[in-house]
Design a protein around this motif. Structure first.
Motif, PDB file in Angstrom:
ATOM      1  N   TRP A  77     -15.136   0.115  30.914  1.00  0.00           N
ATOM      2  CA  TRP A  77     -13.838  -0.051  30.257  1.00  0.00           C
ATOM      3  C   TRP A  77     -13.995   0.139  28.755  1.00  0.00           C
ATOM      4  O   TRP A  77     -15.065  -0.089  28.190  1.00  0.00           O
ATOM      5  N   ASN A  85      -5.436  -3.669  24.781  1.00  0.00           N
ATOM      6  CA  ASN A  85      -5.781  -3.885  26.181  1.00  0.00           C
ATOM      7  C   ASN A  85      -7.055  -3.127  26.546  1.00  0.00           C
ATOM      8  O   ASN A  85      -7.389  -2.116  25.929  1.00  0.00           O
ATOM      9  N   TRP A  86      -7.730  -3.622  27.589  1.00  0.00           N
ATOM     10  CA  TRP A  86      -8.859  -2.907  28.158  1.00  0.00           C
ATOM     11  C   TRP A  86      -8.341  -1.811  29.090  1.00  0.00           C
ATOM     12  O   TRP A  86      -7.512  -2.062  29.948  1.00  0.00           O
ATOM     13  N   GLN A  87      -8.836  -0.599  28.900  1.00  0.00           N
ATOM     14  CA  GLN A  87      -8.487   0.512  29.786  1.00  0.00           C
ATOM     15  C   GLN A  87      -9.731   0.941  30.544  1.00  0.00           C
ATOM     16  O   GLN A  87     -10.804   1.123  29.958  1.00  0.00           O
ATOM     17  N   ASP A 195     -10.262 -11.879  30.452  1.00  0.00           N
ATOM     18  CA  ASP A 195      -9.752 -12.288  31.769  1.00  0.00           C
ATOM     19  C   ASP A 195     -10.100 -11.177  32.759  1.00  0.00           C
ATOM     20  O   ASP A 195      -9.397 -10.184  32.870  1.00  0.00           O
ATOM     21  N   SER A 197      -9.863 -10.947  35.842  1.00  0.00           N
ATOM     22  CA  SER A 197      -8.900 -10.715  36.909  1.00  0.00           C
ATOM     23  C   SER A 197      -7.820  -9.714  36.536  1.00  0.00           C
ATOM     24  O   SER A 197      -7.155  -9.147  37.400  1.00  0.00           O
ATOM     25  N   LYS A 198      -7.656  -9.467  35.229  1.00  0.00           N
ATOM     26  CA  LYS A 198      -6.622  -8.543  34.772  1.00  0.00           C
ATOM     27  C   LYS A 198      -7.151  -7.133  34.534  1.00  0.00           C
ATOM     28  O   LYS A 198      -6.388  -6.221  34.195  1.00  0.00           O
ATOM     29  N   LEU A 199      -8.456  -6.945  34.715  1.00  0.00           N
ATOM     30  CA  LEU A 199      -9.025  -5.609  34.536  1.00  0.00           C
ATOM     31  C   LEU A 199      -8.654  -4.737  35.725  1.00  0.00           C
ATOM     32  O   LEU A 199      -8.688  -5.180  36.871  1.00  0.00           O
ATOM     33  N   GLN A 200      -8.331  -3.478  35.466  1.00  0.00           N
ATOM     34  CA  GLN A 200      -8.011  -2.540  36.538  1.00  0.00           C
ATOM     35  C   GLN A 200      -9.236  -2.254  37.385  1.00  0.00           C
ATOM     36  O   GLN A 200     -10.319  -2.162  36.889  1.00  0.00           O
TER      37      GLN A 200
END
Length: 200
Positions: A77, A85-87, A195, A197-200
């Motif tokens: 990422w 945000n992390w992409q 977090d 859990s919010k990473l794609q």
């Protein structure tokens, strides 16, 4: 920026990799190109064009997890400052592999030999490893490539700064640090707040 995963099958020709040893793309991010690479080993490659800015800090996150079937998934990422945000860059599955991440490396490279007169420098700050809890990176060792070992170009060095580690190369400077030198740095910064859990 590039994110590549090498196949366990040793070859410089990606077309010669058997199907059961090919790197499998699981997903990729927006504006990310994917494919295969060769000529320095072979495997799966992803890249995203990005307008880097000097004197700007960029954040990366890399994950390696065994799948329990003699394969390991590697995912990278990039933190987008524009969106806060992390992409995801990409996620690849590597067959015949059963390991978490180990032997971490950071590097600095000139892809264009005609620009060898330019000096490049990168700082690596606030580095951490997560294995159920965050652990700071407090040591590093300087290594060099085949070009340096052949004494073709030895204008490359590294060390510590007030905030972490640095690498520097190109430009024909005469600062020399012995390859293999180990460095220590007491990172007093706070651990990342991510977090997962919010990473794609």
């Amino acid at each position: 920026m590039f994110f590549s995963v090498w196949s366990p099958f040793v070859t410089d020709d990606p077309k010669s990799i058997p199907d059961d040893e090919k790197i499998v793309l699981l997903k990729k991010g927006d504006n990310v190109k994917t494919g295969e690479f060769g000529n320095e080993g072979s495997g799966g490659q992803s890249y995203m064009k990005y307008n880097w800015k000097a004197d700007t800090t960029y954040k990366f996150l890399l994950k390696g997890v065994p799948n329990g079937d003699n394969s390991t998934t590697y995912t990278a990422w990039f933190f987008m400052p524009e969106t806060n945000n992390w992409q995801i860059i990409a996620s690849f599955k590597r067959p015949k592999t059963n390991t978490y991440l180990k032997r971490f490396h950071s590097f600095l490279e000139n892809f264009m030999p005609t620009q060898g007169y330019l000096t490049r420098k990168v700082n690596f700050n606030n580095q951490w490893v997560y294995d159920g809890e965050w652990k700071k990176v407090n040591g590093a060792k300087l290594t060099v490539d085949a070009t340096y070992k052949a004494n073709q170009r030895i204008d490359a060095t590294g060390g510590t700064t007030s905030t972490g580690y640095f690498l520097k190369m190109g430009g024909f400077f005469n600062e020399i640090e012995q390859p293999g030198t180990a460095f220590k740095f007491d990172n007093k910064q706070t651990a990342p707040q991510i977090d997962f859990s919010k990473l794609q």
